[in-house]
Design a protein around this motif. Structure first.
Motif, PDB file in Angstrom:
ATOM      1  N   HIS A   1       9.488  -4.765   2.553  1.00 20.71           N
ATOM      2  CA  HIS A   1       8.035  -4.595   2.559  1.00 20.71           C
ATOM      3  C   HIS A   1       7.582  -4.018   1.223  1.00 20.71           C
ATOM      4  O   HIS A   1       8.393  -3.474   0.473  1.00 20.71           O
ATOM      5  CB  HIS A   1       7.602  -3.666   3.694  1.00 20.71           C
ATOM      6  CG  HIS A   1       8.125  -2.266   3.526  1.00 20.71           C
ATOM      7  ND1 HIS A   1       9.364  -1.879   3.973  1.00 20.71           N
ATOM      8  CD2 HIS A   1       7.582  -1.181   2.916  1.00 20.71           C
ATOM      9  CE1 HIS A   1       9.568  -0.609   3.660  1.00 20.71           C
ATOM     10  NE2 HIS A   1       8.508  -0.162   3.005  1.00 20.71           N
ATOM     11  N   VAL A   2       6.286  -4.136   0.959  1.00 23.93           N
ATOM     12  CA  VAL A   2       5.661  -3.511  -0.210  1.00 23.93           C
ATOM     13  C   VAL A   2       4.844  -2.341   0.329  1.00 23.93           C
ATOM     14  O   VAL A   2       3.822  -2.533   0.995  1.00 23.93           O
ATOM     15  CB  VAL A   2       4.733  -4.496  -0.952  1.00 23.93           C
ATOM     16  CG1 VAL A   2       4.065  -3.811  -2.143  1.00 23.93           C
ATOM     17  CG2 VAL A   2       5.503  -5.735  -1.383  1.00 23.93           C
ATOM     18  N   THR A   3       5.304  -1.135   0.076  1.00 22.18           N
ATOM     19  CA  THR A   3       4.589   0.053   0.556  1.00 22.18           C
ATOM     20  C   THR A   3       3.263   0.192  -0.179  1.00 22.18           C
ATOM     21  O   THR A   3       3.187   0.035  -1.392  1.00 22.18           O
ATOM     22  CB  THR A   3       5.432   1.318   0.350  1.00 22.18           C
ATOM     23  OG1 THR A   3       6.660   1.164   1.062  1.00 22.18           O
ATOM     24  CG2 THR A   3       4.706   2.558   0.845  1.00 22.18           C
ATOM     25  N   VAL A   4       2.233   0.518   0.577  1.00 20.18           N
ATOM     26  CA  VAL A   4       0.913   0.763   0.001  1.00 20.18           C
ATOM     27  C   VAL A   4       0.553   2.236   0.130  1.00 20.18           C
ATOM     28  O   VAL A   4      -0.124   2.794  -0.733  1.00 20.18           O
ATOM     29  CB  VAL A   4      -0.147  -0.147   0.661  1.00 20.18           C
ATOM     30  CG1 VAL A   4      -1.538   0.141   0.129  1.00 20.18           C
ATOM     31  CG2 VAL A   4       0.215  -1.616   0.428  1.00 20.18           C
ATOM     32  N   GLY A   5       1.006   2.916   1.172  1.00 19.27           N
ATOM     33  CA  GLY A   5       0.742   4.341   1.330  1.00 19.27           C
ATOM     34  C   GLY A   5       1.780   5.019   2.197  1.00 19.27           C
ATOM     35  O   GLY A   5       2.286   4.433   3.149  1.00 19.27           O
ATOM     36  N   TYR A   6       2.137   6.272   1.838  1.00 13.51           N
ATOM     37  CA  TYR A   6       3.036   7.113   2.624  1.00 13.51           C
ATOM     38  C   TYR A   6       2.199   8.216   3.255  1.00 13.51           C
ATOM     39  O   TYR A   6       1.410   8.868   2.556  1.00 13.51           O
ATOM     40  CB  TYR A   6       4.082   7.784   1.725  1.00 13.51           C
ATOM     41  CG  TYR A   6       5.063   6.855   1.088  1.00 13.51           C
ATOM     42  CD1 TYR A   6       6.134   6.349   1.809  1.00 13.51           C
ATOM     43  CD2 TYR A   6       4.944   6.512  -0.249  1.00 13.51           C
ATOM     44  CE1 TYR A   6       7.055   5.506   1.214  1.00 13.51           C
ATOM     45  CE2 TYR A   6       5.857   5.662  -0.856  1.00 13.51           C
ATOM     46  CZ  TYR A   6       6.912   5.176  -0.124  1.00 13.51           C
ATOM     47  OH  TYR A   6       7.815   4.345  -0.719  1.00 13.51           O
ATOM     48  N   TYR A   7       2.403   8.500   4.552  1.00 10.94           N
ATOM     49  CA  TYR A   7       1.561   9.476   5.232  1.00 10.94           C
ATOM     50  C   TYR A   7       2.313  10.575   5.962  1.00 10.94           C
ATOM     51  O   TYR A   7       1.701  11.447   6.560  1.00 10.94           O
ATOM     52  CB  TYR A   7       0.637   8.745   6.226  1.00 10.94           C
ATOM     53  CG  TYR A   7      -0.052   7.583   5.578  1.00 10.94           C
ATOM     54  CD1 TYR A   7      -0.895   7.763   4.480  1.00 10.94           C
ATOM     55  CD2 TYR A   7       0.174   6.291   6.021  1.00 10.94           C
ATOM     56  CE1 TYR A   7      -1.500   6.690   3.860  1.00 10.94           C
ATOM     57  CE2 TYR A   7      -0.446   5.209   5.411  1.00 10.94           C
ATOM     58  CZ  TYR A   7      -1.265   5.420   4.327  1.00 10.94           C
ATOM     59  OH  TYR A   7      -1.861   4.351   3.715  1.00 10.94           O
ATOM     60  N   GLY A   8       3.602  10.534   5.976  1.00 10.88           N
ATOM     61  CA  GLY A   8       4.334  11.583   6.658  1.00 10.88           C
ATOM     62  C   GLY A   8       4.127  11.532   8.159  1.00 10.88           C
ATOM     63  O   GLY A   8       3.980  10.471   8.758  1.00 10.88           O
ATOM     64  N   PRO A  33       3.687  10.693  -7.013  1.00  9.73           N
ATOM     65  CA  PRO A  33       2.857  10.873  -8.208  1.00  9.73           C
ATOM     66  C   PRO A  33       2.179   9.617  -8.744  1.00  9.73           C
ATOM     67  O   PRO A  33       1.085   9.689  -9.248  1.00  9.73           O
ATOM     68  CB  PRO A  33       3.838  11.428  -9.243  1.00  9.73           C
ATOM     69  CG  PRO A  33       5.178  10.950  -8.779  1.00  9.73           C
ATOM     70  CD  PRO A  33       5.101  10.853  -7.286  1.00  9.73           C
ATOM     71  N   ALA A  34       2.822   8.467  -8.664  1.00  3.22           N
ATOM     72  CA  ALA A  34       2.238   7.250  -9.237  1.00  3.22           C
ATOM     73  C   ALA A  34       2.601   6.070  -8.352  1.00  3.22           C
ATOM     74  O   ALA A  34       3.676   6.033  -7.750  1.00  3.22           O
ATOM     75  CB  ALA A  34       2.772   7.020 -10.649  1.00  3.22           C
ATOM     76  N   TYR A  35       1.700   5.121  -8.291  1.00  2.60           N
ATOM     77  CA  TYR A  35       1.957   3.939  -7.475  1.00  2.60           C
ATOM     78  C   TYR A  35       2.794   2.956  -8.274  1.00  2.60           C
ATOM     79  O   TYR A  35       2.413   2.545  -9.368  1.00  2.60           O
ATOM     80  CB  TYR A  35       0.650   3.299  -7.022  1.00  2.60           C
ATOM     81  CG  TYR A  35       0.860   2.166  -6.063  1.00  2.60           C
ATOM     82  CD1 TYR A  35       1.539   2.370  -4.868  1.00  2.60           C
ATOM     83  CD2 TYR A  35       0.411   0.892  -6.347  1.00  2.60           C
ATOM     84  CE1 TYR A  35       1.764   1.339  -3.985  1.00  2.60           C
ATOM     85  CE2 TYR A  35       0.618  -0.155  -5.451  1.00  2.60           C
ATOM     86  CZ  TYR A  35       1.299   0.086  -4.277  1.00  2.60           C
ATOM     87  OH  TYR A  35       1.527  -0.945  -3.399  1.00  2.60           O
ATOM     88  N   SER A  36       3.939   2.587  -7.738  1.00  3.66           N
ATOM     89  CA  SER A  36       4.867   1.665  -8.388  1.00  3.66           C
ATOM     90  C   SER A  36       5.352   0.659  -7.345  1.00  3.66           C
ATOM     91  O   SER A  36       6.395   0.859  -6.717  1.00  3.66           O
ATOM     92  CB  SER A  36       6.041   2.448  -8.974  1.00  3.66           C
ATOM     93  OG  SER A  36       6.938   1.586  -9.601  1.00  3.66           O
ATOM     94  N   PRO A  37       4.585  -0.418  -7.122  1.00  8.41           N
ATOM     95  CA  PRO A  37       4.926  -1.339  -6.038  1.00  8.41           C
ATOM     96  C   PRO A  37       6.249  -2.061  -6.275  1.00  8.41           C
ATOM     97  O   PRO A  37       6.511  -2.566  -7.360  1.00  8.41           O
ATOM     98  CB  PRO A  37       3.748  -2.314  -6.020  1.00  8.41           C
ATOM     99  CG  PRO A  37       3.151  -2.231  -7.375  1.00  8.41           C
ATOM    100  CD  PRO A  37       3.410  -0.850  -7.871  1.00  8.41           C
ATOM    101  N   HIS A  38       7.058  -2.073  -5.226  1.00  8.87           N
ATOM    102  CA  HIS A  38       8.382  -2.675  -5.310  1.00  8.87           C
ATOM    103  C   HIS A  38       8.890  -3.000  -3.915  1.00  8.87           C
ATOM    104  O   HIS A  38       8.314  -2.564  -2.909  1.00  8.87           O
ATOM    105  CB  HIS A  38       9.365  -1.734  -6.010  1.00  8.87           C
ATOM    106  CG  HIS A  38       9.620  -0.483  -5.227  1.00  8.87           C
ATOM    107  ND1 HIS A  38       8.785   0.613  -5.283  1.00  8.87           N
ATOM    108  CD2 HIS A  38      10.593  -0.172  -4.335  1.00  8.87           C
ATOM    109  CE1 HIS A  38       9.244   1.554  -4.477  1.00  8.87           C
ATOM    110  NE2 HIS A  38      10.336   1.099  -3.880  1.00  8.87           N
ATOM    111  N   VAL A  39       9.980  -3.738  -3.859  1.00  8.25           N
ATOM    112  CA  VAL A  39      10.710  -4.003  -2.626  1.00  8.25           C
ATOM    113  C   VAL A  39      12.144  -3.526  -2.849  1.00  8.25           C
ATOM    114  O   VAL A  39      12.805  -3.955  -3.795  1.00  8.25           O
ATOM    115  CB  VAL A  39      10.682  -5.500  -2.247  1.00  8.25           C
ATOM    116  CG1 VAL A  39      11.620  -5.784  -1.074  1.00  8.25           C
ATOM    117  CG2 VAL A  39       9.265  -5.946  -1.924  1.00  8.25           C
TER     118      VAL A  39
END
Length: 170
Positions: free
Chosen positions: A40-47, A108-114
């Protein structure tokens, strides 16, 4: 403990293309190939947030935003992860990640990856770096997600909670 994140799962044609590329390579211990169902390509982490509150927030901030046009192209490593880089031809992915509160999880920074493989932090990085080098010229098919999916993550299993629709990229 259940944690939550939002992401774009890879559609079957994209996952099929990636699986064929990985099958052609020597991915063996100490590398652990990421299971296809976890790509998947993560867009947001929320805990460990309340998923209903997070879903309401995503619906308010993300619903109807323009979908990005994505492809996997290029590779790299960080920490104990071998990855493929996500490219966006529309410029819509980063604003979408901002709207989805990517930084909530303290990243800290958005770095889209799989993530395609992992290894123990105690192990030599060499095999992961070799895999990334083997994938440096990888270029997958383009796709545009129709929705952002909110997932629950527990004990290494990802379960879709719900999704928020996006506007077509054109």
């Amino acid at each position: 403990m259940t944690r939550h994140f939002s992401a774009f799962p890879l559609p079957d044609p994209v996952a099929d293309h990636l699986a064929a590329a990985l099958d052609a390579l020597d991915v063996r211990p100490p590398l652990r190939r990421t299971p296809r169902e976890q790509w998947h390509v993560t867009v947001g982490y929320y805990g460990a947030e309340d998923p209903h509150a997070r879903l309401a927030s995503l619906r308010e901030k993300v619903a109807g935003l323009r979908a990005p046009r994505l492809r996997l192209r290029g590779s790299g490593t960080f920490a104990s992860v071998a990855l493929l880089v996500v490219r966006d031809s529309t410029g819509a992915l980063e604003p979408l990640a901002e709207a989805a509160d990517f930084a909530v999880g303290g990243h800290p920074a958005y770095s889209p990856h799989v993530t395609v493989a992992t290894w123990s932090r105690r192990e030599d990085r060499g095999p992961g770096e070799r895999l990334a080098a083997d994938l440096v010229d990888y270029s997958g098919p383009w796709w545009s997600p129709s929705a952002l999916v909110l997932y629950a993550s527990e004990d290494g299993r990802y379960t879709p909670v719900d999704q928020v629709g996006l506007r077509a990229p054109g």
